[in-house]
Enzyme design. Structure first.
Site, mmCIF file in Angstrom:
data_model
loop_
_atom_site.group_PDB
_atom_site.id
_atom_site.type_symbol
_atom_site.label_atom_id
_atom_site.label_comp_id
_atom_site.label_asym_id
_atom_site.label_seq_id
_atom_site.Cartn_x
_atom_site.Cartn_y
_atom_site.Cartn_z
ATOM 1 C CG HIS A 1 -5.523 2.602 7.162
ATOM 2 N ND1 HIS A 1 -5.878 1.343 6.721
ATOM 3 C CD2 HIS A 1 -6.554 3.044 7.911
ATOM 4 C CE1 HIS A 1 -7.081 1.047 7.198
ATOM 5 N NE2 HIS A 1 -7.503 2.059 7.913
ATOM 6 N NE ARG B 1 -1.557 1.729 3.654
ATOM 7 C CZ ARG B 1 -1.332 1.493 4.935
ATOM 8 N NH1 ARG B 1 -1.914 0.498 5.539
ATOM 9 N NH2 ARG B 1 -0.503 2.247 5.617
ATOM 10 C CE1 TYR C 1 1.889 2.455 8.304
ATOM 11 C CE2 TYR C 1 0.767 3.985 9.781
ATOM 12 C CZ TYR C 1 0.834 3.322 8.577
ATOM 13 O OH TYR C 1 -0.138 3.534 7.638
HETATM 14 C C1 LIG Z 1 -13.515 -6.291 12.973
HETATM 15 C C2 LIG Z 1 -12.740 -5.052 12.714
HETATM 16 N N1 LIG Z 1 -11.806 -4.637 13.576
HETATM 17 C C3 LIG Z 1 -11.146 -3.474 13.381
HETATM 18 C C4 LIG Z 1 -11.405 -2.712 12.285
HETATM 19 C C5 LIG Z 1 -10.696 -1.372 12.105
HETATM 20 N N2 LIG Z 1 -9.808 -1.430 10.951
HETATM 21 C C6 LIG Z 1 -10.188 -0.971 9.739
HETATM 22 S S1 LIG Z 1 -9.062 -1.294 8.571
HETATM 23 C C7 LIG Z 1 -8.011 -2.021 9.651
HETATM 24 C C8 LIG Z 1 -6.746 -2.621 9.147
HETATM 25 C C9 LIG Z 1 -7.003 -3.641 8.078
HETATM 26 O O1 LIG Z 1 -5.819 -4.190 7.622
HETATM 27 P P1 LIG Z 1 -5.814 -5.295 6.498
HETATM 28 O O2 LIG Z 1 -6.785 -6.377 6.797
HETATM 29 O O3 LIG Z 1 -4.403 -5.694 6.302
HETATM 30 O O4 LIG Z 1 -6.367 -4.569 5.210
HETATM 31 P P2 LIG Z 1 -5.775 -3.260 4.496
HETATM 32 O O5 LIG Z 1 -6.351 -2.056 5.173
HETATM 33 O O6 LIG Z 1 -4.311 -3.300 4.612
HETATM 34 O O7 LIG Z 1 -6.262 -3.354 3.102
HETATM 35 C C10 LIG Z 1 -8.552 -1.990 10.939
HETATM 36 C C11 LIG Z 1 -7.891 -2.506 12.126
HETATM 37 C C12 LIG Z 1 -12.383 -3.179 11.392
HETATM 38 N N3 LIG Z 1 -12.703 -2.492 10.276
HETATM 39 N N4 LIG Z 1 -13.032 -4.331 11.614
#
Ligand SMILES: Cc1ncc(C[n+]2csc(CCOP(=O)(O)OP(=O)(O)O)c2C)c(N)n1
Lengths: 334, 384
Positions: free
Chosen positions: B275, B271, B284
């Site tokens: 975020h 990415r 980070y």
């Molecule tokens: C059940 C849940 N816990 C926490 C979150 C908050 N949250 C949104 S995105 C994220 C990180 C997601 O990381 P990843 O699965 O690697 O996907 P990326 O954003 O890198 O595409 C978090 C912790 C959420 N959306 N759902």
């Protein structure tokens, strides 16, 4: 003597200070959750803790709420005091199994031999323009689960004091942080953090004679604003901030309602099956002969939380509170 | 006297011979992510497909920059950019047949758009308007899922139902590296494997879950390795190589359609943006890491291949860019119009048959809106 101007702290900063002070005072206090370490949490409430206390005491966990709370149970069994962060209200739901099946009843099912001093911090509520799943008010679910304390600060001082109390508690505490107040400031002095009464005490934030608004968390500032506005209509409103939903402070609430004879419960979670129903019932049971009108509720609509562009229509605002107050001029229908 | 004390009498029997249910070797992912671009394998790729992938990548990149710009103007509540991950998103959509279903997570708007959903509708949720801007049935795309990994069991259930009905429909479910830690990920993979459901799971491993790096998310050799424990194949692919992702996903989709059961594909990508627009990535990660990944850009990789093999010229590249610009201009223009929202819609879709309570609340809001309207009218009247 020199007086140094103290920069007012936000509620988020007061929470950080509470965590820091608790960790410094007690080496068994551990903070854990998603992004709480390097990033300092998405609301920066855990900012700097990993640096100061090390990653073993402020830990970035894998992304798994059931795992976070489930491991916290084991840690607490072994003598630690975990403070876990659920990133947003709706993301705590995967952890409900642990919360309801274990955290809330471990003391009870072990006949007191295994208390769990866990604090579960949950940012909750709407009003910040968050997209779906970022604005739920989940307090009724927690309240309906015996064995949990449920507290929610509405002022900066309470944020500090109540979080210290929660962490020190030998029972599990669901600590609901009203997100839209994270950036609010008041006269709390970060140089001299103050204590609050033990969990379970409500407080009268504004004295009044005509009616009592009973509220908590994100709705407190709205109620105070409504009380100011009501003056123009000749209403002198009292405002009670519950601070703690479980245990519930019947004494303070009932004393206030008896003084005024009228009460409106205000909160932004749904009305049907919401906290207001319980509160209104308790008031009615205890103050029936003092009431001049039925206890009314002003709550969010009974909907899944709406998209942010429509949330202003959902959240109880000053006008809806004033309308309810007007309806307190109750006359029995013939 | 216990059995143990009867010396000589106690003869523990050996455990029955243990048979693994299947040979795990074919399930194991390769040690290195599979690549096509810049390798011998590229010669076998269909030139038309490569050109289609290219056009979609260019569009996708432009969509990402446009949507990010719209957040700065307050037109979107939030935008999780997929810059750097376009190859995964585009290949995901192009690996499916029309009758198949896509189960996206909140970062997967490009895949949704590449499926044919109107670019504005795909942003409805992120703009703060209704939760699911599009009709899921129209393009067979489930609503963007914000709670992580929770859409994965849905994909399994849908694929299973389709098979029960005799339809050869495949579901492709997208999840991030962080999402693989959730319990729902485990349950979905397990159901899929036990039911031999026609599902493909695509993990876009972009290195981070908000701030948390992969090393704090898993101790597995790769996320693709997780498949083996469930009894399904795990495949590892270079997520910035659109041709490779497309090939691996297409093979997994064919396998599922033919009754071979689920596959877990891990696409290794990055990415490059934060975020979301609200995140500060400098907290980070360092610039050097980002720069290294920028040098492995999905569009440049594909363009280099196409150019080297004479499959595309400057004019064709310019045409793809122009098409992306047109899409962005239209997106900008349409997003800059205030959406028309009717607050009364709040009450219309809570239940199939509304309740008495909701009717009351609807009337309350209507009265408030009428009073507001009247108030506005008076103010305007007074100003005149
Ligand atoms: C059940 C849940 N816990 C926490 C979150 C908050 N949250 C949104 S995105 C994220 C990180 C997601 O990381 P990843 O699965 O690697 O996907 P990326 O954003 O890198 O595409 C978090 C912790 C959420 N959306 N759902």
């Amino acid at each position: 003597m020199t007086t140094v101007a103290v920069k007012p702290a936000t509620m988020a900063q007061a929470l950080t200070r509470a965590l820091r002070d608790a960790m410094a005072a007690d080496p068994t206090v551990h903070v854990m959750g998603e992004d709480v370490g390097t990033l300092g949490g998405v609301f920066r409430v855990t900012d700097g803790l990993a640096k100061e206390f090390g990653e073993d005491r402020c830990t970035d966990t894998p992304l798994a709420e059931a795992g976070i709370l489930g491991t916290a149970v084991g840690m607490a069994m072994y003598g630690l005091r975990p403070v876990v962060e659920m990133q947003f209200d709706a993301f705590a739901y995967p952890a409900f199994e642990q919360l309801i099946s274990h955290v809330s009843r471990m003391r009870n099912r072990t006949r007191g031999r295994m208390p769990l001093p866990i604090t579960v911090r949950v940012p909750y509520g709407g009003g910040i323009g968050g997209v779906e799943h970022h604005s739920d008010s989940s307090e009724a679910y927690y309240m309906a689960t015996p064995g949990l304390h449920v507290v929610t600060p509405a002022t900066v001082a309470d944020a500090y004091g109540l979080l210290r109390r929660a962490i020190a508690s030998d029972d599990p505490v669901v600590f609901l942080e009203p997100k839209r107040l994270y950036w609010s400031k008041d006269s709390w002095n970060p140089e001299h953090p103050t204590d609050v009464e033990p969990i379970g005490r409500a407080v009268v934030r504004r004295a009044g004679r005509s009616a009592t608004l009973v509220t908590y968390g994100p709705s407190l500032p709205v109620c105070l604003e409504a009380a100011e506005a009501a003056q123009a209509e000749g209403w002198d409103l009292e405002v009670v901030d519950l601070r703690s939903l479980v245990p519930f402070d019947d004494e303070t609430v009932c004393a206030a309602v008896r003084r005024t004879g009228r009460a409106v419960v205000v909160h932004e979670s749904t009305g049907f099956g919401g906290p207001g129903g319980e509160i209104a019932a308790r008031i009615t049971e205890r103050c029936f002969h003092h009431l001049e009108a039925p206890v009314l509720r002003v709550a969010g609509f009974d909907l899944p939380y709406p998209p942010p562009m429509l949330e202003r229509h959902h959240l109880p605002g000053v006008d809806r509170i004033l309308d309810a107050v007007a309806r307190l001029q109750w006359e029995a229908e013939s | 006297m216990t059995v143990m004390e009867q010396r000589g009498a106690y003869r523990p029997s050996p455990p029955p011979a243990w048979q693994p249910r299947m040979d795990p070797a074919p399930l194991l992912p390769d040690a290195e992510p599979y690549r096509v671009l810049g390798t011998e394998a590229a010669a076998k790729a269909d030139p038309d497909l490569l050109r289609r992938l290219h056009a979609q990548l260019v569009r996708g990149r432009r969509y990402n920059t446009q949507a990010t710009a719209l957040t700065k103007q307050g037109r979107l509540a939030v935008y999780p950019s997929s810059a750097g991950q376009e190859a995964c998103q585009v290949a995901a959509a192009l690996a499916l047949e029309e009758r198949d279903w896509l189960f996206p997570s909140y970062r997967d708007t490009l895949a949704v758009v590449a499926r044919g959903v109107d670019p504005v509708e795909a942003l409805t949720l992120l703009r703060g308007d209704w939760h699911s801007g599009y009709d899921p049935h129209a393009h067979r795309v489930a609503p963007l899922s914000t709670p992580l990994a929770t859409q994965l069991p849905h994909a399994v259930g849908l694929a299973h139902a389709a098979r029960l009905k005799g339809d050869d429909v495949v579901a492709l479910a997208l999840v991030g590296d962080g999402g693989t830690s959730e319990g729902d990920f485990h349950e979905a993979l397990n159901f899929a494997a036990v039911w031999q459901a026609p599902v493909v799971f695509l993990v876009q491993n972009n290195g981070f879950a908000i701030s948390v790096p992969l090393a704090k998310q898993t101790a597995a050799p790769s996320l693709a390795h997780k498949a083996v424990g469930y009894g399904m194949p795990g495949r590892l692919v270079d997520g910035n190589d659109a041709a490779a992702v497309h090939e691996v996903l297409s093979a997994a989709v064919r396998h599922a359609r033919a009754g071979g059961g689920p596959t877990l594909v891990e696409a290794v990508t990055y990415r490059v943006d934060a975020h979301t627009n609200a995140d500060d990535a400098t907290r980070y990660r360092g610039d050097a890491e980002v720069a290294a990944w920028r040098a492995h850009d999905p569009i440049e990789l594909l363009e280099a291949e196409l150019t080297a093999r004479g499959l595309i010229d400057e004019a064709a590249i310019a045409a793809a860019r122009q098409d992306a610009e047109d899409m962005a201009a239209s997106l900008r223009e349409r997003m800059n119009q205030d959406p028309e929202l009717n607050p009364m819609d709040l009450f219309d879709h809570v239940y199939a048959q509304t309740t008495a309570q909701l009717r009351e609340q609807r009337a309350l809001l209507q009265a408030e809106l009428d009073a507001e309207q009247e108030h506005h009218g008076e103010q305007e009247g007074g100003a005149r």
